[in-house]
Every structure is written in structure tokens, then in C-alpha cells.
Design a protein around this motif. Structure first.
Motif, PDB file in Angstrom:
ATOM      1  N   ASN A  19      41.172 -12.096 -33.425  1.00  0.00           N
ATOM      2  CA  ASN A  19      41.190 -13.427 -34.027  1.00  0.00           C
ATOM      3  C   ASN A  19      40.175 -13.437 -35.160  1.00  0.00           C
ATOM      4  O   ASN A  19      38.968 -13.296 -34.923  1.00  0.00           O
ATOM      5  N   PRO A  20      40.612 -13.604 -36.423  1.00  0.00           N
ATOM      6  CA  PRO A  20      39.678 -13.519 -37.553  1.00  0.00           C
ATOM      7  C   PRO A  20      38.659 -14.655 -37.588  1.00  0.00           C
ATOM      8  O   PRO A  20      37.621 -14.538 -38.233  1.00  0.00           O
ATOM      9  N   THR A  24      37.126 -12.460 -31.692  1.00  0.00           N
ATOM     10  CA  THR A  24      37.366 -12.074 -30.297  1.00  0.00           C
ATOM     11  C   THR A  24      38.777 -11.511 -30.182  1.00  0.00           C
ATOM     12  O   THR A  24      39.635 -11.744 -31.042  1.00  0.00           O
ATOM     13  N   LEU A  25      39.020 -10.774 -29.101  1.00  0.00           N
ATOM     14  CA  LEU A  25      40.338 -10.196 -28.884  1.00  0.00           C
ATOM     15  C   LEU A  25      41.368 -11.276 -28.610  1.00  0.00           C
ATOM     16  O   LEU A  25      41.100 -12.234 -27.884  1.00  0.00           O
ATOM     17  N   ILE A  26      42.543 -11.141 -29.190  1.00  0.00           N
ATOM     18  CA  ILE A  26      43.662 -12.032 -28.891  1.00  0.00           C
ATOM     19  C   ILE A  26      44.404 -11.430 -27.706  1.00  0.00           C
ATOM     20  O   ILE A  26      44.954 -10.330 -27.794  1.00  0.00           O
ATOM     21  N   GLY A  91      35.935 -16.423 -24.623  1.00  0.00           N
ATOM     22  CA  GLY A  91      34.956 -15.908 -25.580  1.00  0.00           C
ATOM     23  C   GLY A  91      33.695 -15.361 -24.958  1.00  0.00           C
ATOM     24  O   GLY A  91      32.730 -15.068 -25.668  1.00  0.00           O
ATOM     25  N   ALA A  92      33.675 -15.193 -23.640  1.00  0.00           N
ATOM     26  CA  ALA A  92      32.466 -14.728 -22.961  1.00  0.00           C
ATOM     27  C   ALA A  92      32.119 -13.292 -23.341  1.00  0.00           C
ATOM     28  O   ALA A  92      32.997 -12.438 -23.441  1.00  0.00           O
ATOM     29  N   ASP A  93      30.835 -13.040 -23.529  1.00  0.00           N
ATOM     30  CA  ASP A  93      30.383 -11.665 -23.717  1.00  0.00           C
ATOM     31  C   ASP A  93      30.080 -11.076 -22.343  1.00  0.00           C
ATOM     32  O   ASP A  93      30.401 -11.676 -21.309  1.00  0.00           O
ATOM     33  N   THR A  94      29.489  -9.894 -22.293  1.00  0.00           N
ATOM     34  CA  THR A  94      29.250  -9.247 -21.006  1.00  0.00           C
ATOM     35  C   THR A  94      28.283 -10.047 -20.129  1.00  0.00           C
ATOM     36  O   THR A  94      28.421 -10.078 -18.904  1.00  0.00           O
ATOM     37  N   TRP A  95      27.320 -10.710 -20.750  1.00  0.00           N
ATOM     38  CA  TRP A  95      26.353 -11.508 -19.989  1.00  0.00           C
ATOM     39  C   TRP A  95      27.053 -12.681 -19.302  1.00  0.00           C
ATOM     40  O   TRP A  95      26.906 -12.893 -18.095  1.00  0.00           O
ATOM     41  N   ALA A  96      27.820 -13.447 -20.081  1.00  0.00           N
ATOM     42  CA  ALA A  96      28.504 -14.613 -19.530  1.00  0.00           C
ATOM     43  C   ALA A  96      29.591 -14.208 -18.531  1.00  0.00           C
ATOM     44  O   ALA A  96      29.829 -14.908 -17.542  1.00  0.00           O
ATOM     45  N   THR A  97      30.250 -13.090 -18.796  1.00  0.00           N
ATOM     46  CA  THR A  97      31.276 -12.593 -17.874  1.00  0.00           C
ATOM     47  C   THR A  97      30.644 -12.210 -16.538  1.00  0.00           C
ATOM     48  O   THR A  97      31.152 -12.555 -15.467  1.00  0.00           O
ATOM     49  N   SER A  98      29.534 -11.477 -16.591  1.00  0.00           N
ATOM     50  CA  SER A  98      28.841 -11.061 -15.366  1.00  0.00           C
ATOM     51  C   SER A  98      28.401 -12.267 -14.549  1.00  0.00           C
ATOM     52  O   SER A  98      28.531 -12.287 -13.318  1.00  0.00           O
ATOM     53  N   TYR A  99      27.894 -13.277 -15.256  1.00  0.00           N
ATOM     54  CA  TYR A  99      27.426 -14.487 -14.570  1.00  0.00           C
ATOM     55  C   TYR A  99      28.577 -15.172 -13.841  1.00  0.00           C
ATOM     56  O   TYR A  99      28.458 -15.530 -12.662  1.00  0.00           O
ATOM     57  N   ALA A 100      29.708 -15.337 -14.531  1.00  0.00           N
ATOM     58  CA  ALA A 100      30.851 -16.028 -13.925  1.00  0.00           C
ATOM     59  C   ALA A 100      31.381 -15.252 -12.722  1.00  0.00           C
ATOM     60  O   ALA A 100      31.681 -15.834 -11.672  1.00  0.00           O
ATOM     61  N   LEU A 101      31.508 -13.935 -12.857  1.00  0.00           N
ATOM     62  CA  LEU A 101      32.005 -13.129 -11.747  1.00  0.00           C
ATOM     63  C   LEU A 101      31.044 -13.168 -10.558  1.00  0.00           C
ATOM     64  O   LEU A 101      31.467 -13.232  -9.398  1.00  0.00           O
ATOM     65  N   ALA A 102      29.749 -13.146 -10.837  1.00  0.00           N
ATOM     66  CA  ALA A 102      28.767 -13.236  -9.757  1.00  0.00           C
ATOM     67  C   ALA A 102      28.880 -14.579  -9.039  1.00  0.00           C
ATOM     68  O   ALA A 102      28.787 -14.647  -7.807  1.00  0.00           O
ATOM     69  N   ARG A 103      29.120 -15.635  -9.794  1.00  0.00           N
ATOM     70  CA  ARG A 103      29.296 -16.955  -9.168  1.00  0.00           C
ATOM     71  C   ARG A 103      30.550 -16.960  -8.290  1.00  0.00           C
ATOM     72  O   ARG A 103      30.557 -17.524  -7.195  1.00  0.00           O
ATOM     73  N   THR A 223      25.138 -12.743 -27.203  1.00  0.00           N
ATOM     74  CA  THR A 223      25.574 -11.831 -28.264  1.00  0.00           C
ATOM     75  C   THR A 223      26.823 -12.391 -28.925  1.00  0.00           C
ATOM     76  O   THR A 223      27.708 -12.910 -28.258  1.00  0.00           O
ATOM     77  N   GLN A 224      26.883 -12.299 -30.239  1.00  0.00           N
ATOM     78  CA  GLN A 224      28.015 -12.793 -30.996  1.00  0.00           C
ATOM     79  C   GLN A 224      28.489 -11.715 -31.960  1.00  0.00           C
ATOM     80  O   GLN A 224      27.682 -10.980 -32.536  1.00  0.00           O
ATOM     81  N   VAL A 225      29.812 -11.603 -32.122  1.00  0.00           N
ATOM     82  CA  VAL A 225      30.381 -10.683 -33.108  1.00  0.00           C
ATOM     83  C   VAL A 225      30.403 -11.406 -34.449  1.00  0.00           C
ATOM     84  O   VAL A 225      31.132 -12.376 -34.637  1.00  0.00           O
ATOM     85  N   VAL A 226      29.574 -10.955 -35.366  1.00  0.00           N
ATOM     86  CA  VAL A 226      29.460 -11.619 -36.673  1.00  0.00           C
ATOM     87  C   VAL A 226      30.583 -11.194 -37.608  1.00  0.00           C
ATOM     88  O   VAL A 226      31.149 -11.994 -38.345  1.00  0.00           O
ATOM     89  N   LYS A 227      30.927  -9.919 -37.565  1.00  0.00           N
ATOM     90  CA  LYS A 227      31.968  -9.408 -38.457  1.00  0.00           C
ATOM     91  C   LYS A 227      32.653  -8.235 -37.789  1.00  0.00           C
ATOM     92  O   LYS A 227      32.015  -7.441 -37.107  1.00  0.00           O
ATOM     93  N   ILE A 228      33.946  -8.139 -37.981  1.00  0.00           N
ATOM     94  CA  ILE A 228      34.693  -7.007 -37.432  1.00  0.00           C
ATOM     95  C   ILE A 228      35.673  -6.508 -38.488  1.00  0.00           C
ATOM     96  O   ILE A 228      36.254  -7.299 -39.230  1.00  0.00           O
ATOM     97  N   PHE A 229      35.798  -5.196 -38.604  1.00  0.00           N
ATOM     98  CA  PHE A 229      36.666  -4.620 -39.632  1.00  0.00           C
ATOM     99  C   PHE A 229      37.069  -3.213 -39.228  1.00  0.00           C
ATOM    100  O   PHE A 229      36.428  -2.580 -38.377  1.00  0.00           O
ATOM    101  N   SER A 230      38.133  -2.736 -39.835  1.00  0.00           N
ATOM    102  CA  SER A 230      38.591  -1.375 -39.577  1.00  0.00           C
ATOM    103  C   SER A 230      37.776  -0.400 -40.414  1.00  0.00           C
ATOM    104  O   SER A 230      37.461  -0.682 -41.578  1.00  0.00           O
ATOM    105  N   PRO A 231      37.413   0.753 -39.873  1.00  0.00           N
ATOM    106  CA  PRO A 231      36.654   1.728 -40.655  1.00  0.00           C
ATOM    107  C   PRO A 231      37.514   2.289 -41.778  1.00  0.00           C
ATOM    108  O   PRO A 231      38.738   2.353 -41.656  1.00  0.00           O
TER     109      PRO A 231
END
Length: 261
Positions: A19-20, A24-26, A91-103, A223-231
Motif C-alpha cells: 500500500n503506497p 504496509t503489505l496489502i 498495521g501492527a509491527d512486531t512489537w504490537a503483534t507480539s503484545y496482541a498475541l500475548a494478550r 517502528t514505522q516504514v517511512v519509505k519502501i521501494f524496489s532495488p
């Protein structure tokens, strides 16, 4: 034993879209699979149950389509499945994902073992499993290639390293992350497929696991993805020909000119 397996549904690597606007991944409408490393976690949990008795519950967080992955896990031998599904998790990153799964795991109640694959193929961070252990305040044994023994409230495992392996022992309950060397996942049986088709998947929202709003989804992600692009595409290289001594001098010169050494 009561075993909980954390799994993730990931996009097929040939179908990744971004998603531009949110970076985040669609996931909606994209062909998805169970994260390959999680298949080894499911298999190991089922083998432990077969040897020690008990039940295996799989848990995952994600959009409605994750139900398909949970049903596949049941077809592979899991007894129950829990789906954390709420737009608030998006839109959860690894921190937020871990927290939700632990809950979610806390809401499930008593457990002896939590097993996860070593990492997901879409993020490759290997952070969620250890993050769950932190959220649950239990020991963690990572990169497990073999479980040697489970007895008297303890577990002894072989942990894979670059040089070989370590033998570690921990007290239950604890969390394991496993590598593909640990087993060979089975194929779903006809009986398993029938069970999966009829299974009732437990669905919990953020409110039902008593998750704090500021700790889930994008708002809870430090953590936030500020920019994503193809190499950029790689340029064609040069093949050197000649005598070894001459080639060595030319190679060193080329590396110095390109500031590689």
C-alpha cells in the motif's frame, strides 16, 4: 500438555503488493499461505501431544482471510484455533503483534508450551516469538532443532548455532521458536480435512482480549516504514581472463576503484 502454536498467514512471495499510502503489505485479495516455518511448529506440537497427551491450540492475528490458515492448521493435527480479528490490529509491527498475541494467549489460560516458527518469510525479523515470551514473562528457547526431553516440569532442547548446537534446559511454561531441521511436516489427512471444515474458530476482538488501544495496530507500533521501494536492477559484471597473478592484481585494482576495499 497444553500447547499453543503461534502462526502467521503470509502473502505468497510471488504476490507481494504494498500500500503506497501506509507502506504496509496489502493482504486482502492476495494469495496467502501459512508461514512455512510455522508448519514445523505445528508439526512439533502435534508430535508432543501424541507422545505426552493434551491438546494443541493455534492462534493467529489478522484479517478475516486468516481463517483459512487456521483451518489448514487444524487439518494438520491441531485441536482448536483462535483468530484475533479486529481492524484495530491493522498495521501492527512486531512489537504490537507480539503484545496482541500475548494478550490472546493469556486469555486462553493455563498452558505448558508456546511454539512458533523461527521467523516469518515476509518480515524475516524473528522478533515476534521472543516478543510473545516477553509479554507472557516466560523463558524462551530460540532456534530449536530438536527437543530431547520433556519431563518433571522441564524441557531440554538442542539450539542450532552457526558452529553446531547448544544443549539448553528450561522450566515450563516456556516458548520455543523452531527451525526446519526439527522435523518433516505431515500432509493433511482426509480425517483432518473433514475436521477442519466443521471446526468452530474462536474469534476475539481487541476488546475481548483486553488489549490497550495505544499498544495495538499502527498507533501501538514504535517502528514505522517511512519509505519502501524496489532495488535498482543489477548491472552486468565483468569476467576476468588471464593468469592467476595478473587476475589478482586486476581484481584488487577494480575493488579499490569502486571503493569496496
Amino acid at each position: 500438555m497444553k500447547i499453543i502454536v503461534g502462526i502467521k498467514q503470509v502473502p505468497d512471495t510471488t504476490e507481494v503488493r504494498i500500500n503506497p499510502e501506509t507502506n504496509t503489505l496489502i493482504r486482502e485479495g492476495v494469495e496467502s499461505i501459512i508461514n512455512p516455518f510455522d508448519l514445523y511448529a505445528i508439526e512439533e506440537a502435534v508430535r508432543i501431544r501424541e507422545g505426552h497427551g493434551g491438546e494443541v491450540t493455534v492462534i493467529s492475528m489478522g484479517p478475516p482471510q486468516v481463517e483459512a490458515a487456521l483451518r489448514e492448521a487444524i487439518s494438520l493435527g491441531a485441536d482448536n484455533a483462535v483468530h484475533l480479528c479486529d481492524r484495530a490490529f491493522a498495521g501492527a509491527d512486531t512489537w504490537a503483534t507480539s503484545y496482541a498475541l500475548a494478550r490472546g494467549i493469556r486469555k486462553l489460560g493455563d498452558y505448558d508450551l508456546v511454539i512458533c516458527g523461527k521467523q516469518a518469510i515476509d518480515g524475516d525479523t524473528a522478533q515476534v516469538g521472543p516478543g510473545i515470551a516477553v509479554g507472557l514473562d516466560i523463558p524462551q528457547l530460540t532456534y530449536v532443532r530438536k527437543i530431547e526431553e520433556i519431563a518433571d516440569g522441564k524441557i531440554r532442547v538442542q539450539r542450532m548455532t552457526e558452529e553446531g548446537h547448544q544443549v539448553l534446559e528450561g522450566e515450563l511454561p516456556c516458548l520455543l521458536t523452531v527451525v526446519k531441521e526439527i522435523n518433516e511436516p505431515r500432509l493433511p489427512s482426509l480425517k483432518g480435512k473433514m475436521k477442519a471444515k466443521k471446526a468452530e474458530i474462536t474469534v476475539w476482538t481487541a476488546g475481548e482480549i483486553e488489549a490497550e488501544d495505544e499498544l495495538i495496530g499502527l498507533d501501538g507500533s514504535p517502528t514505522q516504514v517511512v519509505k519502501i521501494f524496489s532495488p535498482p536492477p543489477r548491472e552486468g559484471g565483468e569476467i576476468l581472463h588471464g593468469e592467476p597473478e595478473d587476475l589478482a592484481d586486476r581484481l584488487v585494482t577494480a575493488l579499490e576503484e569502486n571503493k569496496i576495499i
